[in-house]
Design a protein around this motif. Structure first.
Motif, PDB file in Angstrom:
ATOM      1  N   TYR A 147       0.833  -1.214   0.000  1.00 34.38           N
ATOM      2  CA  TYR A 147       0.000   0.000   0.000  1.00 34.38           C
ATOM      3  C   TYR A 147       0.867   1.263   0.000  1.00 34.38           C
ATOM      4  O   TYR A 147       0.567   2.237  -0.695  1.00 34.38           O
ATOM      5  CB  TYR A 147      -0.918  -0.015   1.217  1.00 34.38           C
ATOM      6  CG  TYR A 147      -1.762   1.230   1.335  1.00 34.38           C
ATOM      7  CD1 TYR A 147      -2.910   1.392   0.567  1.00 34.38           C
ATOM      8  CD2 TYR A 147      -1.396   2.271   2.201  1.00 34.38           C
ATOM      9  CE1 TYR A 147      -3.680   2.538   0.664  1.00 34.38           C
ATOM     10  CE2 TYR A 147      -2.165   3.413   2.302  1.00 34.38           C
ATOM     11  CZ  TYR A 147      -3.302   3.547   1.542  1.00 34.38           C
ATOM     12  OH  TYR A 147      -4.058   4.682   1.628  1.00 34.38           O
ATOM     13  N   GLU A 148       1.956   1.239   0.777  1.00 38.18           N
ATOM     14  CA  GLU A 148       2.833   2.408   0.832  1.00 38.18           C
ATOM     15  C   GLU A 148       3.497   2.658  -0.519  1.00 38.18           C
ATOM     16  O   GLU A 148       3.635   3.809  -0.945  1.00 38.18           O
ATOM     17  CB  GLU A 148       3.891   2.214   1.914  1.00 38.18           C
ATOM     18  CG  GLU A 148       4.733   3.462   2.167  1.00 38.18           C
ATOM     19  CD  GLU A 148       5.676   3.289   3.333  1.00 38.18           C
ATOM     20  OE1 GLU A 148       5.961   4.280   4.022  1.00 38.18           O
ATOM     21  OE2 GLU A 148       6.116   2.147   3.566  1.00 38.18           O
ATOM     22  N   GLN A 149       3.886   1.588  -1.213  1.00 33.78           N
ATOM     23  CA  GLN A 149       4.475   1.759  -2.540  1.00 33.78           C
ATOM     24  C   GLN A 149       3.470   2.372  -3.513  1.00 33.78           C
ATOM     25  O   GLN A 149       3.807   3.270  -4.294  1.00 33.78           O
ATOM     26  CB  GLN A 149       4.966   0.408  -3.064  1.00 33.78           C
ATOM     27  CG  GLN A 149       6.167  -0.149  -2.322  1.00 33.78           C
ATOM     28  CD  GLN A 149       6.593  -1.509  -2.841  1.00 33.78           C
ATOM     29  OE1 GLN A 149       5.955  -2.070  -3.736  1.00 33.78           O
ATOM     30  NE2 GLN A 149       7.656  -2.039  -2.275  1.00 33.78           N
ATOM     31  N   MET A 150       2.222   1.881  -3.476  1.00 33.94           N
ATOM     32  CA  MET A 150       1.203   2.434  -4.357  1.00 33.94           C
ATOM     33  C   MET A 150       0.899   3.893  -4.020  1.00 33.94           C
ATOM     34  O   MET A 150       0.675   4.727  -4.903  1.00 33.94           O
ATOM     35  CB  MET A 150      -0.089   1.606  -4.255  1.00 33.94           C
ATOM     36  CG  MET A 150       0.021   0.187  -4.771  1.00 33.94           C
ATOM     37  SD  MET A 150       0.456   0.093  -6.540  1.00 33.94           S
ATOM     38  CE  MET A 150       2.203  -0.322  -6.438  1.00 33.94           C
ATOM     39  N   LYS A 151       0.920   4.219  -2.724  1.00 34.76           N
ATOM     40  CA  LYS A 151       0.637   5.590  -2.312  1.00 34.76           C
ATOM     41  C   LYS A 151       1.742   6.536  -2.770  1.00 34.76           C
ATOM     42  O   LYS A 151       1.470   7.644  -3.256  1.00 34.76           O
ATOM     43  CB  LYS A 151       0.490   5.635  -0.791  1.00 34.76           C
ATOM     44  CG  LYS A 151      -0.032   6.964  -0.256  1.00 34.76           C
ATOM     45  CD  LYS A 151      -0.328   6.877   1.231  1.00 34.76           C
ATOM     46  CE  LYS A 151      -0.925   8.188   1.743  1.00 34.76           C
ATOM     47  NZ  LYS A 151      -1.246   8.112   3.185  1.00 34.76           N
ATOM     48  N   LEU A 152       3.002   6.104  -2.643  1.00 35.65           N
ATOM     49  CA  LEU A 152       4.118   6.933  -3.110  1.00 35.65           C
ATOM     50  C   LEU A 152       4.081   7.083  -4.621  1.00 35.65           C
ATOM     51  O   LEU A 152       4.377   8.166  -5.154  1.00 35.65           O
ATOM     52  CB  LEU A 152       5.451   6.310  -2.661  1.00 35.65           C
ATOM     53  CG  LEU A 152       5.716   6.300  -1.150  1.00 35.65           C
ATOM     54  CD1 LEU A 152       7.012   5.586  -0.839  1.00 35.65           C
ATOM     55  CD2 LEU A 152       5.746   7.728  -0.599  1.00 35.65           C
ATOM     56  N   ALA A 153       3.713   6.007  -5.313  1.00 40.28           N
ATOM     57  CA  ALA A 153       3.599   6.100  -6.775  1.00 40.28           C
ATOM     58  C   ALA A 153       2.495   7.071  -7.175  1.00 40.28           C
ATOM     59  O   ALA A 153       2.627   7.823  -8.147  1.00 40.28           O
ATOM     60  CB  ALA A 153       3.331   4.718  -7.363  1.00 40.28           C
ATOM     61  N   ALA A 154       1.394   7.078  -6.407  1.00 32.33           N
ATOM     62  CA  ALA A 154       0.303   8.024  -6.694  1.00 32.33           C
ATOM     63  C   ALA A 154       0.750   9.456  -6.482  1.00 32.33           C
ATOM     64  O   ALA A 154       0.395  10.356  -7.253  1.00 32.33           O
ATOM     65  CB  ALA A 154      -0.906   7.704  -5.819  1.00 32.33           C
ATOM     66  N   TYR A 155       1.558   9.697  -5.434  1.00 32.83           N
ATOM     67  CA  TYR A 155       2.084  11.040  -5.208  1.00 32.83           C
ATOM     68  C   TYR A 155       2.975  11.471  -6.365  1.00 32.83           C
ATOM     69  O   TYR A 155       2.933  12.631  -6.812  1.00 32.83           O
ATOM     70  CB  TYR A 155       2.865  11.077  -3.893  1.00 32.83           C
ATOM     71  CG  TYR A 155       1.997  11.074  -2.661  1.00 32.83           C
ATOM     72  CD1 TYR A 155       0.717  11.623  -2.669  1.00 32.83           C
ATOM     73  CD2 TYR A 155       2.446  10.506  -1.468  1.00 32.83           C
ATOM     74  CE1 TYR A 155      -0.071  11.608  -1.548  1.00 32.83           C
ATOM     75  CE2 TYR A 155       1.649  10.492  -0.334  1.00 32.83           C
ATOM     76  CZ  TYR A 155       0.396  11.048  -0.379  1.00 32.83           C
ATOM     77  OH  TYR A 155      -0.412  11.036   0.739  1.00 32.83           O
ATOM     78  N   ASP A 156       3.813  10.540  -6.845  1.00 34.65           N
ATOM     79  CA  ASP A 156       4.706  10.876  -7.965  1.00 34.65           C
ATOM     80  C   ASP A 156       3.906  11.193  -9.226  1.00 34.65           C
ATOM     81  O   ASP A 156       4.236  12.128  -9.970  1.00 34.65           O
ATOM     82  CB  ASP A 156       5.668   9.709  -8.224  1.00 34.65           C
ATOM     83  CG  ASP A 156       6.652   9.508  -7.071  1.00 34.65           C
ATOM     84  OD1 ASP A 156       6.838  10.472  -6.301  1.00 34.65           O
ATOM     85  OD2 ASP A 156       7.203   8.406  -6.943  1.00 34.65           O
ATOM     86  N   LEU A 157       2.849  10.404  -9.476  1.00 33.90           N
ATOM     87  CA  LEU A 157       2.020  10.673 -10.654  1.00 33.90           C
ATOM     88  C   LEU A 157       1.299  12.012 -10.527  1.00 33.90           C
ATOM     89  O   LEU A 157       1.140  12.738 -11.510  1.00 33.90           O
ATOM     90  CB  LEU A 157       1.002   9.546 -10.853  1.00 33.90           C
ATOM     91  CG  LEU A 157       1.566   8.203 -11.329  1.00 33.90           C
ATOM     92  CD1 LEU A 157       0.453   7.163 -11.398  1.00 33.90           C
ATOM     93  CD2 LEU A 157       2.226   8.349 -12.697  1.00 33.90           C
ATOM     94  N   ASN A 158       0.847  12.320  -9.311  1.00 32.31           N
ATOM     95  CA  ASN A 158       0.153  13.592  -9.107  1.00 32.31           C
ATOM     96  C   ASN A 158       1.091  14.783  -9.270  1.00 32.31           C
ATOM     97  O   ASN A 158       0.660  15.887  -9.594  1.00 32.31           O
ATOM     98  CB  ASN A 158      -0.483  13.613  -7.719  1.00 32.31           C
ATOM     99  CG  ASN A 158      -1.397  14.806  -7.517  1.00 32.31           C
ATOM    100  OD1 ASN A 158      -2.380  14.977  -8.234  1.00 32.31           O
ATOM    101  ND2 ASN A 158      -1.091  15.636  -6.535  1.00 32.31           N
TER     102      ASN A 158
END
Length: 284
Positions: A147-158
């Motif tokens: 979940y933390e990896q997906m959340k960090l990836a979402a921040y990078d995409l945003n």
């Protein structure tokens, strides 16, 4: 906390008995039907949840659990289940009275935490092969890391610039060029035009059989004479289907010879438009 005085507003409330004087320090906190109001009516009900302050917003149980772990600087690979479970249950108790649908999702995670905590209290057992049993927290740790990896990836995409949010497409008016560029006539276009002429020639039937000597040079001269009298001549107008296929073939060969010697130019106004023939411009 900073407080701000509210300006007088009209409230659609039913008047209540009030023995307060008309003026209290000359200030009124509201107006009722245009009249100043210096005291709250006795029958005015303000629900407890009229004002709510959300300090943290979580997207789900994993988000809350990850927040508690990172806030306390716990090692995610060695989670102290007792402390984390206690803090998690305190938060669930706050939301279960307001949003049952949301609380159900968090209660499911709470049950999982309690189960893990209970399994950790039991003595560890070894498997038949003599290996140590898997840590009860392993599955939870795996889900938290993913979940933390997906959340960090979402921040990078945003953080990537987005059209309409961070930038807009520039619109520039470009004046059209006044110089005409004629499309290039391909071999397939000439073949199609020639096939159409042959098709029209087959519609003319000749019953008289005669031998005629045809000269390519003579037809080349005839084509040049036709082009001298007009700026552009349509490709099909250079052929006379009534004279038969042999004459058309020789006339077509003469046309190709003129194009080969760059004495004529074959062009068209646009793609799939009629093909035109004109004399080639010679440099002065």
């Amino acid at each position: 906390m900073t407080t701000t005085a509210l300006p007088p507003i009209d409230l659609p409330l039913v008047g209540a008995t009030d023995s307060t004087p008309d003026v209290v320090d000359g200030l009124a906190f509201a107006k009722l039907y245009g009249e100043p109001l210096f005291k709250l009516p006795n029958d005015l009900y303000i629900p407890p949840d009229a004002l709510e302050v959300f300090l943290e917003a979580f997207e789900g149980p994993l988000d809350l659990l990850l927040y508690l772990i990172r806030k306390q600087n716990f090692n995610i690979l060695d989670i102290p289940m007792a402390q984390v479970t206690l803090q998690y249950l305190k938060y669930v108790d706050q939301i279960r009275n307001h949003n049952l649908e949301l609380a159900a999702e968090y209660l499911l995670m709470a049950a999982m935490l309690i189960e893990i905590k209970s399994r950790m209290l039991l003595p560890s057992t070894k498997s038949a092969a003599g290996e140590e049993a898997e840590d009860p927290r392993a599955e939870l740790v795996r889900r938290l890391l993913e979940y933390e990896q997906m959340k960090l990836a979402a921040y990078d995409l945003n953080a990537v610039p987005q059209l309409g949010r961070d930038f807009l497409h520039a619109q520039v008016f470009v004046e059209q060029n006044t110089v005409l560029h004629w499309p290039q006539v391909e071999l397939a276009d000439i073949q199609t035009a020639w096939a159409d002429i042959l098709k029209r020639a087959t519609l003319v039937a000749h019953h008289k059989i005669s031998r005629e000597e045809l000269s390519v040079r003579e037809h080349m001269s005839g084509i040049l004479r036709k082009l001298q009298s007009a700026k552009f001549v349509e490709f099909s107008d250079l052929f006379d289907p009534s004279r038969g296929a042999p004459v058309l073939v020789v006339n077509f060969v003469a046309l190709l010879e003129l194009a080969k010697e760059t004495l004529i130019e074959i062009t068209q106004a646009e793609a799939f438009a009629p093909i035109y023939v004109r004399l080639a411009y010679s440099p002065a």
